[in-house]
Write an enzyme that holds these catalytic residues in place. Structure first.
Site, short mmCIF file in Angstrom:
data_model
loop_
_atom_site.label_atom_id
_atom_site.label_comp_id
_atom_site.label_asym_id
_atom_site.label_seq_id
_atom_site.Cartn_x
_atom_site.Cartn_y
_atom_site.Cartn_z
N ASP A 63 0.82 -1.21 0.00
CA ASP A 63 0.00 0.00 0.00
C ASP A 63 0.86 1.26 0.00
O ASP A 63 0.51 2.27 -0.64
CB ASP A 63 -0.92 0.00 1.23
CG ASP A 63 -2.02 -1.04 1.12
OD1 ASP A 63 -2.20 -1.59 0.01
OD2 ASP A 63 -2.69 -1.30 2.13
N TYR A 64 1.96 1.22 0.71
CA TYR A 64 2.81 2.41 0.81
C TYR A 64 3.34 2.81 -0.57
O TYR A 64 3.31 3.99 -0.94
CB TYR A 64 3.98 2.17 1.78
CG TYR A 64 4.92 3.35 1.88
CD1 TYR A 64 4.59 4.45 2.68
CD2 TYR A 64 6.13 3.37 1.19
CE1 TYR A 64 5.43 5.54 2.77
CE2 TYR A 64 6.98 4.46 1.27
CZ TYR A 64 6.63 5.54 2.06
OH TYR A 64 7.47 6.63 2.14
N TYR A 117 2.08 2.12 -3.46
CA TYR A 117 0.95 2.61 -4.24
C TYR A 117 0.61 4.05 -3.84
O TYR A 117 0.41 4.93 -4.69
CB TYR A 117 -0.27 1.71 -4.04
CG TYR A 117 -1.52 2.15 -4.76
CD1 TYR A 117 -1.77 1.74 -6.07
CD2 TYR A 117 -2.46 2.97 -4.14
CE1 TYR A 117 -2.92 2.13 -6.74
CE2 TYR A 117 -3.61 3.38 -4.80
CZ TYR A 117 -3.83 2.96 -6.09
OH TYR A 117 -4.96 3.37 -6.75
N ASP A 118 0.56 4.31 -2.54
CA ASP A 118 0.22 5.65 -2.05
C ASP A 118 1.24 6.68 -2.51
O ASP A 118 0.88 7.83 -2.82
CB ASP A 118 0.12 5.65 -0.53
CG ASP A 118 -1.08 4.85 -0.02
OD1 ASP A 118 -2.00 4.61 -0.83
OD2 ASP A 118 -1.07 4.46 1.15
N SER A 135 -37.12 -2.68 -18.41
CA SER A 135 -37.05 -3.63 -17.30
C SER A 135 -37.41 -5.02 -17.83
O SER A 135 -37.84 -5.17 -18.97
CB SER A 135 -38.00 -3.22 -16.19
OG SER A 135 -39.33 -3.12 -16.68
N LEU A 136 -37.23 -6.03 -16.99
CA LEU A 136 -37.46 -7.41 -17.40
C LEU A 136 -38.71 -7.99 -16.74
O LEU A 136 -39.03 -7.64 -15.60
CB LEU A 136 -36.26 -8.29 -17.03
CG LEU A 136 -34.92 -7.94 -17.68
CD1 LEU A 136 -33.84 -8.87 -17.16
CD2 LEU A 136 -35.00 -8.02 -19.19
N LYS A 143 -28.04 -12.16 -11.77
CA LYS A 143 -28.85 -10.96 -11.55
C LYS A 143 -28.35 -10.30 -10.26
O LYS A 143 -28.76 -10.65 -9.16
CB LYS A 143 -30.33 -11.32 -11.43
CG LYS A 143 -31.25 -10.11 -11.40
CD LYS A 143 -32.71 -10.55 -11.41
CE LYS A 143 -33.62 -9.33 -11.42
NZ LYS A 143 -33.45 -8.51 -10.20
N LYS A 173 -36.19 -15.44 -10.83
CA LYS A 173 -36.00 -15.02 -9.44
C LYS A 173 -35.93 -16.25 -8.54
O LYS A 173 -36.78 -17.14 -8.62
CB LYS A 173 -37.15 -14.11 -9.00
CG LYS A 173 -37.32 -12.85 -9.84
CD LYS A 173 -36.13 -11.91 -9.72
CE LYS A 173 -36.09 -11.25 -8.36
NZ LYS A 173 -37.17 -10.27 -8.13
N CYS A 232 -46.77 -2.73 31.58
CA CYS A 232 -47.42 -2.08 32.72
C CYS A 232 -47.64 -3.00 33.91
O CYS A 232 -48.02 -2.55 34.99
CB CYS A 232 -48.76 -1.47 32.29
SG CYS A 232 -50.03 -2.72 31.90
#
Length: 660
Positions: A33-34, A36-37, A82-83, A113, A307, A404
């Site tokens: 990461d260093y 890359y940074d 839409s489907l 999906k 679905k 109560c």
């Protein structure tokens, strides 16, 4: 690196994008990461020093820009349809048979999906220039700056193509959990599910907020453009992948039997995927065949969404808690060990009543299988007794009210246990919350938490006290998180509520079993609250769709002196006690409508109101007696049933033209 600033910037852009793909696409970073940074830091410094070389496709543009005041509209050159949905093998075979009548010799391609937000991306000469939400399929919202922040959206393609693609923005399971963990640390409300988190992130006015969210994308369609000529959809996806897009997985099938087998295989294994899917999109692969098949006004004929049935998962009943409703009914609720199911974190499930608990033998500490009924409401399917602790005991709803301490009672002919104390704080609180709710008197600024505070501080003790709140400004302003503007808005909403029609007031009073529809029937039949309060049981029973139970509960409500006293108080406070003229025309007299899907401009309540004002009625299910199905985006099984029964299906434009 070259000493020439332009060359160094271009080299850095290429190097950083290479590492982005290794990290985000291949999940195999080769630098830490260093390092890359430091490359990103150097790029930002050079672009600041040489702004003439700050290119629109630079990865530095992904961090987010200045907040927008609002989103501009984008009008699509081709509609984003839409489907229709399939829920069974029979639905898929019926789809295949419909296509076979239109053409022959076609094959299928299948894609996951994804459960996210659909977006449209535009490129000119290989450069990302604009991105939009799908909107209503004709007009979307320009969210270009937010989409730039997503690492897997290429800002520059590998070829200088001019094209339009469609994809799904999502958040994977692991990142969704981390996102909610961070929100817990920051004392923020949790996201309900990955889809809502993704959609909300894309529609942020401040793109820096979007940049901080772990968004990803799968591109699933070449909508238009491109220099290559493709014969099939699957070939176009392969080319989009070569251009630099992260494309959806595409599985080919020669016939519907292969499609069905893959659907069942994916049903069994979808839980192993790192992201949520709620089905499979089945498409005709040959592009020429698609043209032959055509489309309806809302959906392509050559594609369908299969679905999945509700997902089921095991978890633990950590405790059972009893809630007291506004009618005094004690409802047991299972507090569950949180589990991600069907795209959202489930931690509670209603157990309905004692009979339900006894029948399924649900106990605290049990391992249970849960699912979402209709993909919405969590329910316990069964108990896994192999994991039950031997010391566990059957659960019994308490004989005293947990709120109560008052006595409870169960009518032998009913399933519910009720608190008999009419002054029970829980009943009062829930009655007030129901009274001010959107579908009742619609008093904004008085949500459950606010009502709870008002009761605890003695500011209100019953429903009629709501109409004195304007005189209690000092008490309300002394409460935590209370502001001048919120107080004014609440008072204005209270004043507006005095004018609501009788039907809304009847519903707001919370008469058992009297919902919105019955409230309208009673208001139209009796016209005033006085007339209704003096109605007889015999009269009520003669009203269509009322029935004996509703009639008895309605008569019992008005026989209670405390309820009459409340109504008198509300009269004194100036609330409207009459319905007024209800039917604008008889245009839809006797006509039954079913509403399904999301309409482009009308909310469902608005459409329902128009229908009823013109003499029609809205019912919940489609039958041969249904006159019209008003269908919007993502219309599901109701649309399919309407088509099978030859019931007239209309869209919003047709509906509005009928009343003009």
């Amino acid at each position: 690196m070259s000493k020439d600033p332009k060359a160094e910037i271009l080299e850095l852009i290429e190097e950083i994008e290479k590492h982005n793909k290794l990290y985000y696409n291949a999940d195999s970073p080769v630098i830490d990461d260093y390092t890359y940074d430091m490359m990103m830091k150097r790029l930002a410094e050079l672009e600041e020093e040489y702004p003439e070389y700050s290119f629109s496709y630079s990865p530095s543009k992904r961090v987010g820009g200045n907040p927008l005041e609002k989103f501009q509209k984008v009008e699509f050159t081709t509609p984003k349809l839409s489907l229709t949905n399939a829920f069974s093998d029979e639905d898929l075979r019926a789809f295949d048979q419909r296509l076979a009548k239109l053409t022959d010799d076609f094959t299928y391609s299948m894609e996951y999906k994804y459960d996210g937000l659909t977006v449209v991306l535009y490129y000119e000469d290989g450069i990302f220039v604009r991105g939009a939400t799908r909107g209503d399929g004709v007009i979307g919202e320009d969210v270009t700056e937010n989409l730039r922040t997503i690492k897997n959206i290429p800002l520059r393609l590998n070829e200088p193509e001019t094209l339009e693609v469609r994809g799904e923005v999502y958040i994977d399971k692991a990142n969704f959990e981390r996102l909610n963990e961070k929100r817990i640390e920051d004392d923020e409300n949790l996201f309900a599910n990955p889809r809502n988190a993704a959609a909300g992130s894309i529609r942020q006015l401040d793109s820096k907020v979007t940049a901080a969210r772990p968004l990803d994308i799968f591109v699933f369609s070449l909508e238009s453009g491109g220099s290559q000529g493709f014969k099939t959809h699957s070939q176009s996806l392969e080319y989009l992948s070569k251009l630099g897009f992260k494309t959806s997985r595409c599985v080919k099938a020669d016939n519907i039997d292969q499609v069905i087998r893959f659907c069942h295989e994916l049903e069994r294994t979808r839980g192993e995927l790192p992201y949520e899917i709620d089905g499979l999109v089945v498409k005709v692969d040959e592009l020429e065949k698609r043209t032959e098949m055509g489309q309806t006004e809302k959906s392509p004929r050559w594609a369908i969404a299969y679905k999945f049935p509700p997902e089921e998962k095991e978890t633990v009943v950590e405790s059972i808690q009893v809630q007291v409703g506004r009618t005094g009914v004690l409802t047991p609720v299972a507090n569950l060990k949180p589990v991600l199911i069907s795209g959202s974190v489930v931690s509670r499930a209603t157990l309905h009543n004692q009979d339900y608990i006894t029948e399924k033998d649900i106990r605290e500490g049990d391992v249970v299988l849960i699912r979402k009924a209709g993909e919405i409401i969590p329910e316990v399917v069964r108990v896994n007794k192999d994991h039950r602790d031997k010391s566990s005991e059957p659960y019994v709803i308490p004989v005293t009210c947990p709120e109560c301490g008052g006595p409870t009672h169960r009518n032998p002919e009913e399933a519910d246990v009720k608190c008999l104390n009419v002054s029970c704080p829980a009943q009062i609180r829930r009655k007030i919350v129901h009274f001010v709710s959107k579908k009742a008197m619609n008093i904004e600024g008085m949500g459950p938490k606010q009502v709870q505070k008002f009761i605890e501080k003695g500011i209100i003790s019953d429903i009629s006290d709501i109409y004195d709140l304007k005189d209690k400004k000092d008490d309300i302003m002394a409460l935590e998180n209370s502001g001048e503007k919120s107080f004014i808005n609440m008072v204005n909403a209270i004043e507006d509520s005095r004018k609501r029609p009788l039907s809304r007031l009847i519903f707001a009073l919370g008469i058992p079993f009297v919902g919105e529809k019955t409230s309208k029937l009673l208001a139209e039949r009796y016209e005033t609250m006085d007339n209704l309060s003096q109605s007889t049981l015999e009269e009520l029973q003669k009203i269509d769709e009322v029935g004996s139970v509703i009639a008895e509960e309605t008569r019992a409500f008005f026989d209670n002196p405390e309820n009459i006293q409340l109504i008198d108080k509300l009269k004194d406070k100036g609330l409207n006690m009459s319905e007024g003229k209800k039917s604008v025309t008889n245009l839809f007299k006797g006509k039954k409508f079913v509403l399904t899907g999301t309409l482009p401009t009308l909310k469902r309540d608005e459409a329902k109101k128009i229908i009823e004002e013109n003499g029609g009625s809205v019912v919940g299910s489609v039958s041969k007696k249904t006159d019209y199905v008003l269908a919007g985006e993502a219309a599901g099984s109701k649309l399919e049933k309407a088509l099978s029964l030859d019931v007239a299906v209309i869209d919003e434009d047709t509906f509005l033209s009928m009343i003009r």
